[in-house]
Design an enzyme around this catalytic site. Sequence first.
Site, mmCIF file in Angstrom:
data_model
loop_
_atom_site.group_PDB
_atom_site.id
_atom_site.type_symbol
_atom_site.label_atom_id
_atom_site.label_comp_id
_atom_site.label_asym_id
_atom_site.label_seq_id
_atom_site.Cartn_x
_atom_site.Cartn_y
_atom_site.Cartn_z
ATOM 1 N N ALA A 12 80.499 11.444 33.858
ATOM 2 C CA ALA A 12 80.985 10.698 32.704
ATOM 3 C C ALA A 12 82.333 10.049 32.944
ATOM 4 O O ALA A 12 82.787 9.250 32.118
ATOM 5 C CB ALA A 12 81.064 11.628 31.494
ATOM 6 N N SER A 14 83.428 9.443 36.647
ATOM 7 C CA SER A 14 83.452 8.859 37.989
ATOM 8 C C SER A 14 82.075 8.962 38.629
ATOM 9 O O SER A 14 81.224 9.741 38.196
ATOM 10 C CB SER A 14 84.489 9.551 38.879
ATOM 11 O OG SER A 14 84.111 10.893 39.136
ATOM 12 N N GLY A 15 81.890 8.152 39.655
ATOM 13 C CA GLY A 15 80.659 8.201 40.435
ATOM 14 C C GLY A 15 80.978 8.469 41.888
ATOM 15 O O GLY A 15 82.042 8.086 42.382
ATOM 16 N N GLY A 80 73.355 13.191 30.805
ATOM 17 C CA GLY A 80 72.157 13.045 29.987
ATOM 18 C C GLY A 80 72.387 12.173 28.769
ATOM 19 O O GLY A 80 73.428 11.545 28.605
ATOM 20 N N ASP A 239 72.315 15.623 35.556
ATOM 21 C CA ASP A 239 73.261 16.207 36.500
ATOM 22 C C ASP A 239 73.353 17.726 36.382
ATOM 23 O O ASP A 239 73.537 18.430 37.380
ATOM 24 C CB ASP A 239 74.644 15.560 36.384
ATOM 25 C CG ASP A 239 75.214 15.525 34.973
ATOM 26 O OD1 ASP A 239 74.636 16.166 34.063
ATOM 27 O OD2 ASP A 239 76.234 14.844 34.765
ATOM 28 N N THR A 261 83.514 17.404 32.630
ATOM 29 C CA THR A 261 83.843 16.821 31.331
ATOM 30 C C THR A 261 83.217 17.657 30.219
ATOM 31 O O THR A 261 83.826 17.925 29.192
ATOM 32 C CB THR A 261 83.350 15.370 31.266
ATOM 33 O OG1 THR A 261 83.980 14.614 32.306
ATOM 34 C CG2 THR A 261 83.669 14.740 29.924
ATOM 35 N N GLY A 408 83.572 20.298 38.922
ATOM 36 C CA GLY A 408 84.985 19.967 39.091
ATOM 37 C C GLY A 408 85.924 21.025 38.566
ATOM 38 O O GLY A 408 87.074 21.137 39.027
#
Length: 492
Positions: A12, A14-15, A80, A239, A261, A408
């Site tokens: 949500a 970064s990629g 999602g 994810d 996140t 993360g």
Amino acid sequence: MKMSILAFDLGASSGKVLVGEIKKNKLIVEEIYRFANDPVKIGTHFYWDILRLFHEMKQGLLKSKFLGFHIQSIGIDTWGLDFGLIGFHGELLGNPYHYRDKQSLGMIEKVCDIVPKEEIYFHTGIQFTEVNSIYHLYAMKCSRNPILEKAETLLMIPDLLRYFLTGEKTIEETIASTTQLYNSQSKSWVAPLINKLDLPIEIFPDIVETGTRVGSIRLSICNELHIPKIRVIAVGEHDTASAVAAIPTVEKEFAYLSCGTWSLLGTEIDTPVINRQAMEWNFTNEKGVFNTYRLLKNIMGLWLIQECKRAWERDGDFLTYDEMVDLALQSKPFRSFIDPDHEMFLNPEHMPKQIQYYCQLTNQPIPRSKNQILRCILESLALKYRFVLERIEKLTNKKFPGLYIVGGGVKNNLLCQFTSNALARPVWAGMEEATAIGNLMVQYISLGEIKDLQEGRMIIQNSFPLKTYEPLDSQLWNDAYEIFKKVIESHN
């Protein structure tokens, strides 16, 4: 040339593009490209910049070529809930709405006036929250949104990006389960629910199982990037499904926290837990990879800290996340608490002020300084993890010896230690890139290079070390937990 597989992992904020290889029964993973994922506010609406994300994915493919990787397959996972709508000519009709867009406010009540809450839950097993796809779709219907009226196909975000890559329009089952319109047990869209809400049932495409090979990169993209055709695999496209697939344990029963996140705390089960108690506690039963289910609770997570950081930066105060952890350590413990999942924290204009307002409403000392606000967030998250884990144990009649943390959040040593303290159990912190690792593992299973989920987890366990946190100050945390429960119950 290096024979590898490639994972697109879009979160949500970064990629990332990662490549993986199996060497000597170990999975070797390398991040080769990273890009920002910044939502865009236009007028009163909040959108995803989906075309920019696809552009960045193509840059990732180019980077893999320049680095000399020979890519055998590709998988995509994302957050999602969100979706794009494709028109008659195969073009995207508009930028997808962000799940935090406020169009869905009040839609749970409107939907449940038409379809009883029990009927929705016993069909889908999914928790009620206004960010769910069902409520955004119904909001679009209520506003007579022309995009919905002209849509031919609905695609969830990873499926939309996969469609851009391949031209194939299907939805993978783990991401379908986040919509609250899908029955994971029957593997079908819930037609009675869709029809009662007068949503266009014809826009919902076929579902594919995790691990299905779903085409290859379009010839036009191959020519544009000067790359060969590469097969694309529908991994656990949600994810969290990919992250849970990568939990480094061979135990059948375990509890996990996928921490980013959002914080997703749950356990993996063979059959969903769909009963009145699970509905009352608002637990969700999302589909996992390879015929598993994830009984879990969505907790607001590091969004709270990210939004504080953003608010302070607007005021000219730029802090790193490490500096924020150091500030939290300077504050007196257990001064005030928040319920991280309260709707007032979903998308406020100024997160620090919202936290102060919550504490005022609940008659607690108001956190004035940055260190007090940050300490309040981290302690509240850890205590909410205990609250949710205890309810999972009641729903499953199991007792878990500790908690695996991936994502993360493993970089936040203080949050990991607080969580161990709050649980009075060990915490095993694993891989920051668990989602991408699970994505890669599913591809290897689909390609026949790994036998099954159990073997994949054994390889992951052998490849990535865990950091163990042991509980400290258990009695102090037990006392704080009793206060925390009274605070969140007083402001439900």
